[in-house]
Design a protein around this motif. Structure first.
Motif, PDB file in Angstrom:
ATOM      1  N   TYR A   1      -7.378  -1.258 -23.180  1.00  0.00           N
ATOM      2  CA  TYR A   1      -6.426  -0.721 -22.209  1.00  0.00           C
ATOM      3  C   TYR A   1      -5.138  -0.229 -22.869  1.00  0.00           C
ATOM      4  O   TYR A   1      -4.783  -0.632 -23.975  1.00  0.00           O
ATOM      5  CB  TYR A   1      -6.104  -1.768 -21.141  1.00  0.00           C
ATOM      6  CG  TYR A   1      -5.204  -2.910 -21.578  1.00  0.00           C
ATOM      7  CD1 TYR A   1      -3.863  -2.948 -21.190  1.00  0.00           C
ATOM      8  CD2 TYR A   1      -5.685  -3.957 -22.353  1.00  0.00           C
ATOM      9  CE1 TYR A   1      -3.033  -4.003 -21.569  1.00  0.00           C
ATOM     10  CE2 TYR A   1      -4.869  -5.012 -22.730  1.00  0.00           C
ATOM     11  CZ  TYR A   1      -3.540  -5.024 -22.341  1.00  0.00           C
ATOM     12  OH  TYR A   1      -2.726  -6.057 -22.724  1.00  0.00           O
ATOM     13  N   ASN A   2      -4.467   0.647 -22.132  1.00  0.00           N
ATOM     14  CA  ASN A   2      -3.214   1.252 -22.568  1.00  0.00           C
ATOM     15  C   ASN A   2      -2.054   0.420 -22.010  1.00  0.00           C
ATOM     16  O   ASN A   2      -1.797   0.434 -20.799  1.00  0.00           O
ATOM     17  CB  ASN A   2      -3.154   2.696 -22.048  1.00  0.00           C
ATOM     18  CG  ASN A   2      -1.982   3.473 -22.580  1.00  0.00           C
ATOM     19  OD1 ASN A   2      -0.861   2.962 -22.657  1.00  0.00           O
ATOM     20  ND2 ASN A   2      -2.205   4.741 -22.925  1.00  0.00           N
ATOM     21  N   LYS A   3      -1.373  -0.300 -22.875  1.00  0.00           N
ATOM     22  CA  LYS A   3      -0.299  -1.192 -22.443  1.00  0.00           C
ATOM     23  C   LYS A   3       0.823  -0.444 -21.733  1.00  0.00           C
ATOM     24  O   LYS A   3       1.388  -0.935 -20.743  1.00  0.00           O
ATOM     25  CB  LYS A   3       0.267  -1.950 -23.653  1.00  0.00           C
ATOM     26  CG  LYS A   3      -0.712  -2.901 -24.312  1.00  0.00           C
ATOM     27  CD  LYS A   3      -0.099  -3.544 -25.556  1.00  0.00           C
ATOM     28  CE  LYS A   3      -1.083  -4.451 -26.261  1.00  0.00           C
ATOM     29  NZ  LYS A   3      -0.513  -5.027 -27.511  1.00  0.00           N
ATOM     30  N   ALA A   4       1.143   0.755 -22.207  1.00  0.00           N
ATOM     31  CA  ALA A   4       2.228   1.540 -21.599  1.00  0.00           C
ATOM     32  C   ALA A   4       1.870   1.955 -20.176  1.00  0.00           C
ATOM     33  O   ALA A   4       2.724   1.919 -19.269  1.00  0.00           O
ATOM     34  CB  ALA A   4       2.521   2.773 -22.463  1.00  0.00           C
ATOM     35  N   LEU A   5       0.615   2.359 -19.948  1.00  0.00           N
ATOM     36  CA  LEU A   5       0.197   2.762 -18.602  1.00  0.00           C
ATOM     37  C   LEU A   5       0.135   1.559 -17.668  1.00  0.00           C
ATOM     38  O   LEU A   5       0.454   1.676 -16.477  1.00  0.00           O
ATOM     39  CB  LEU A   5      -1.156   3.471 -18.660  1.00  0.00           C
ATOM     40  CG  LEU A   5      -1.171   4.829 -19.375  1.00  0.00           C
ATOM     41  CD1 LEU A   5      -2.564   5.458 -19.331  1.00  0.00           C
ATOM     42  CD2 LEU A   5      -0.148   5.782 -18.770  1.00  0.00           C
ATOM     43  N   PHE A   6      -0.252   0.406 -18.189  1.00  0.00           N
ATOM     44  CA  PHE A   6      -0.231  -0.812 -17.377  1.00  0.00           C
ATOM     45  C   PHE A   6       1.199  -1.127 -16.951  1.00  0.00           C
ATOM     46  O   PHE A   6       1.455  -1.500 -15.793  1.00  0.00           O
ATOM     47  CB  PHE A   6      -0.813  -1.991 -18.175  1.00  0.00           C
ATOM     48  CG  PHE A   6      -2.275  -2.238 -17.921  1.00  0.00           C
ATOM     49  CD1 PHE A   6      -3.185  -1.187 -17.910  1.00  0.00           C
ATOM     50  CD2 PHE A   6      -2.759  -3.522 -17.691  1.00  0.00           C
ATOM     51  CE1 PHE A   6      -4.536  -1.408 -17.676  1.00  0.00           C
ATOM     52  CE2 PHE A   6      -4.110  -3.759 -17.452  1.00  0.00           C
ATOM     53  CZ  PHE A   6      -4.999  -2.709 -17.448  1.00  0.00           C
ATOM     54  N   GLU A   7       2.126  -0.969 -17.877  1.00  0.00           N
ATOM     55  CA  GLU A   7       3.533  -1.246 -17.574  1.00  0.00           C
ATOM     56  C   GLU A   7       4.052  -0.284 -16.510  1.00  0.00           C
ATOM     57  O   GLU A   7       4.770  -0.696 -15.581  1.00  0.00           O
ATOM     58  CB  GLU A   7       4.371  -1.126 -18.852  1.00  0.00           C
ATOM     59  CG  GLU A   7       5.813  -1.601 -18.686  1.00  0.00           C
ATOM     60  CD  GLU A   7       6.597  -1.579 -19.992  1.00  0.00           C
ATOM     61  OE1 GLU A   7       7.843  -1.539 -19.913  1.00  0.00           O
ATOM     62  OE2 GLU A   7       5.968  -1.584 -21.069  1.00  0.00           O
ATOM     63  N   GLN A   8       3.676   0.996 -16.642  1.00  0.00           N
ATOM     64  CA  GLN A   8       4.100   1.988 -15.642  1.00  0.00           C
ATOM     65  C   GLN A   8       3.609   1.630 -14.242  1.00  0.00           C
ATOM     66  O   GLN A   8       4.288   1.884 -13.244  1.00  0.00           O
ATOM     67  CB  GLN A   8       3.551   3.372 -16.006  1.00  0.00           C
ATOM     68  CG  GLN A   8       4.266   4.062 -17.147  1.00  0.00           C
ATOM     69  CD  GLN A   8       3.659   5.426 -17.445  1.00  0.00           C
ATOM     70  OE1 GLN A   8       3.216   6.133 -16.539  1.00  0.00           O
ATOM     71  NE2 GLN A   8       3.614   5.789 -18.719  1.00  0.00           N
TER      72      GLN A   8
END
Length: 431
Positions: free
Chosen positions: A160-167
């Motif tokens: 998974y993409n940590k930045a997209l999860f954060e967004q």
């Protein structure tokens, strides 16, 4: 040989007659000893390492082996996953296999062994194969005899993409299926594509159903269903229903049904280029994401497939396998020398350092540096159960039907119950 083996060969012969990759037959070493007039032995090596950096690393290892063995020439044939399976299906039906060939073990290897096409490596690889990780060798043990040598071991999970999860406001990766579906909804609400899928290649969707079957019916039920030729139990239907819940959320990228896995616009690239938040894939995912796309670097994370509330399975039961090499029966003794070279600590260290392969030789663990590779290894070491890929654990026809039926469910043309019935029908035909 037995009725089971004969029925499998009948299926493969029919597949070959349908035209599955017959052009490969003329290029195979078959029963030749690979010798030439000048005393050089040519060994044909078929593998599926078509992406970088693995392709280049493996070519370099072949050159290194040739330099150490001047009278041996390696002829490398590389094919992508599905193409390889089709070509091998035709070769098996012909009774001719390459000298050295990629294997995932399990039911497919067993079928090849039943047909008398594979070399028993139990004695010729002692004592060096005894020093390899035992879990890595499990898929290649048939009736307590060793028919393949692993070069990789791993598992499927969510990358998974940590930045997209954060967004999307997702603090921690989900640990339950309900939580996973909530995460998908949160990503969609932010205009982020939750999942990338190579719908053109049916094996990619199978991972979802297989894991959900493990979580609902339980890992033992998968083996019993195969033995009893019956996949219509409630747990298997529920697995399909849970997958349909996900599909109904429309979580995949636009055009996913026509997408391949490792092409520039495929599943891996979609995640590697930050255009989707997750993919369910094996331990090789970061390498392919970086090869097909840009790669996510420090933004890439890994988490195990979530548990299903009320299910029989646990989050610590993992689904996966590894890669290995087998030899055709009667392959030149130099082919065994190559397997020993490929299974050495020196080679394994290079594979771990350069291709993020998980070590199968204990001494190579010191080379692990990538945090995600370490995360996968930690999951494997803590696993309370292990299930080999279904399209490898089961007979070829059954494994293919799992892939095809699940793909049909994802495409909307089969119901969860019809998936279970279709797999059962093929399993009974294989008896």
């Amino acid at each position: 040989m037995g009725d089971r083996a004969l029925s499998r060969r009948g299926f493969l012969a029919a597949s070959a007659a349908a035209g599955l990759g017959m052009t490969a037959l003329s290029g195979c070493g078959g029963d030749s000893d690979g010798g030439s007039s000048d005393g050089t032995t040519t060994i044909e090596w078929w593998n599926i390492s078509t992406t970088e950096p693995t392709k280049t690393v493996w070519a370099g290892l072949a050159k290194k082996f040739e330099a150490q063995n001047p009278k041996v020439k390696l002829k490398i044939v590389q094919l992508e996953n599905d193409a390889y399976k089709s070509k091998m299906t035709a070769l098996i039906a012909s009774g001719k296999l390459p000298d050295i060939f990629h294997t995932w073990g399990g039911g497919v290897l067993e079928q090849q062994v039943d047909a008398g096409l594979v070399e028993d490596l139990s004695d010729s690889t002692k004592p060096w194969s005894d020093g390899m990780l035992s879990v890595a060798k499990q898929p290649y043990l048939i009736d307590k005899k060793l028919y393949g040598i692993p070069f990789d071991i791993g598992m499927v999970g969510f990358w998974y993409n940590k930045a997209l999860f954060e967004q999307a406001g997702i603090g921690e990766p989900p640990t339950t299926w309900a939580g996973f579906l909530d995460a998908v909804k949160k990503l969609k609400a932010k205009g982020i594509t939750p999942l990338a899928l190579a719908g053109k290649e049916s094996w990619t969707g199978m991972y979802y159903w297989a894991y959900l079957a493990m979580r609902t019916a339980g890992i033992d039920a998968l083996e019993k269903a195969n033995e009893n030729k019956d996949f219509t139990g409630d747990g298997f239907v529920q697995a399909g229903e849970h997958l349909k819940e996900l599909v109904d959320l429309q979580p995949f990228q636009k055009g996913f049904l026509g997408a391949a896995y490792s092409t520039p616009n495929g599943q891996a690239a979609t995640v590697g280029n930050g255009k989707a938040a997750m993919e369910l894939m094996g331990q090789w995912a970061p390498v392919v994401e970086a090869d097909a796309g840009k790669g996510l670097g420090a933004n890439l994370g890994f988490f195990p497939f979530p548990a299903v509330d009320g299910g029989q399975g646990a989050i610590t039961e993992v689904f996966g396998g590894g890669g290995g090499h087998a030899l055709r029966r009667g392959a030149p003794k130099e082919a065994v020398d190559f397997l020993k070279f490929f299974a050495s600590e020196t080679t394994d260290l290079e594979l771990v350092k350069k291709t993020n392969t998980l070590p199968v030789v204990p001494g190579a663990e010191k080379a692990l540096a990538d945090p995600n590779t370490k995360a996968v290894q930690a999951q494997l070491k803590g696993a309370t159960g292990f299930q080999l890929y279904l399209d490898q654990a089961y007979a070829p026809a059954v494994g293919q039907e799992v892939n095809d039926s699940v793909a049909a469910l994802i495409a909307g043309s089969k119901s969860p119950g019809q998936v279970a019935q279709s797999i059962t029908k093929v399993a009974k035909e294989e008896q």
